[in-house]
Motif scaffolding. Structure first.
Motif, short mmCIF file in Angstrom:
data_model
loop_
_atom_site.label_atom_id
_atom_site.label_comp_id
_atom_site.label_asym_id
_atom_site.label_seq_id
_atom_site.Cartn_x
_atom_site.Cartn_y
_atom_site.Cartn_z
N ALA A 144 -8.78 0.04 10.12
CA ALA A 144 -7.41 0.49 10.40
C ALA A 144 -7.18 1.85 9.73
O ALA A 144 -7.70 2.11 8.64
N PRO A 145 -6.42 2.74 10.38
CA PRO A 145 -6.18 4.07 9.81
C PRO A 145 -5.68 4.02 8.37
O PRO A 145 -6.07 4.85 7.56
N GLY A 146 -4.86 3.03 8.05
CA GLY A 146 -4.30 2.95 6.71
C GLY A 146 -5.33 2.67 5.63
O GLY A 146 -5.09 2.91 4.44
N GLN A 147 -6.48 2.15 6.01
CA GLN A 147 -7.52 1.83 5.02
C GLN A 147 -8.65 2.84 5.02
O GLN A 147 -9.63 2.69 4.28
N LEU A 148 -8.51 3.86 5.87
CA LEU A 148 -9.60 4.81 6.04
C LEU A 148 -9.91 5.61 4.78
O LEU A 148 -11.08 5.77 4.41
N ALA A 149 -8.90 6.10 4.13
CA ALA A 149 -9.13 7.00 2.98
C ALA A 149 -9.96 6.30 1.90
O ALA A 149 -10.90 6.89 1.35
#
Ligand SMILES: *Cc1c(COP(=O)(O)O)cnc(C)c1O
Length: 237
Positions: A144-149
């Motif tokens: 998910a984009p929110g966990q990418l970093a």
């Protein structure tokens, strides 16, 4: 279904390159900054050999055993770069770490860590892209984009991997504008990572049906199967 002849494959490649050039020019981009990955999954090895003879040198495969068989029978070909573009299960990471130059589908720590630990020290670093699930489709892999970093941070700390960029496989979209939205989102995610100090240079996005939209949004590595090789043999179970 008859496989495409070498002549058809060469002609398809020429057409794809002409379209890539035209779109890059339209987008004001350097055409040399957009590479073509030929996704040869479910195609006979002869198709890959024909594409290599027509100048194609980067190939993507989704199934480990199929890819290894093809590698085995194309050892005489020089300068082939192998990309793993399929879903990666933990029990397959060793074969991938030992036999590929790139992996496009890293989407969790465990897979990244295993690839790192299993990458032979005699080989160069393994190039990896993190696969992002932009639309939260439950049926698809990708983080998910929110966990990418956090995952990008983790992967870039692994010494045998080289984090190159992001990959996405968006849902089929109707028109050019709809096609561009997820590609734009992926580019923005990459830019955000680079603002945090990463130096990522790869956006692996765009397939046969939507690669022009992907180029418009900054794709650097297109993954094309059908447009080069024609329809695939019936998909495996
Ligand atoms: C099969 C596949 C492609 C190529 O798809 P086409 O529509 O045939 O161009 C690209 N990327 C991935 C991850 C694939 O599995």
């Amino acid at each position: 279904m008859t496989p495409a002849t070498p002549e058809i494959i060469a002609r398809n490649l020429a057409r794809v390159h002409a379209r890539m050039l035209a779109v890059a020019n339209r987008a004001g981009r350097d055409p040399g900054a957009v590479r073509l990955l030929a996704v040869s999954k479910a195609q006979p090895v002869e198709a890959l050999i024909a594409a290599r003879a027509a100048g194609q040198n980067e190939f993507g495969e989704n199934y480990v055993q199929e890819a290894l068989a093809k590698r085995q029978s194309t050892q005489q070909l020089h300068g082939v770069i192998w990309h793993f573009t399929g879903t990666l299960q933990a029990n397959k990471t060793r074969l991938v770490a030992e036999n590929f130059d790139w992996v496009h589908t890293v989407d969790r720590r465990k897979i990244a860590q295993r690839l790192n630990d299993q990458r032979p020290t005699a080989l160069p670093l393994l190039n990896v892209c993190i696969e992002v699930n932009l639309d939260g489709e439950a049926s698809k892999s990708g983080i998910a984009p929110g966990q990418l970093a956090a995952l990008a941070e983790y992967v870039s700390g692994l010494p045998r991997l080289k984090l190159r960029g992001l990959m996405a496989l968006p849902a089929v979209a109707a028109g050019p504008a709809e096609q561009r939205r997820p590609f734009r989102e992926l580019r923005q995610l990459l830019e955000a990572l680079n603002q945090r100090g990463h130096a990522l240079d790869t956006l692996s996005m765009g397939m046969s049906a939507d690669f022009e939209a992907a180029i418009m949004e900054g794709a650097t590595l297109l993954r094309l199967g059908t447009a080069i090789f024609g329809a695939r043999a019936a998909s495996r179970s």
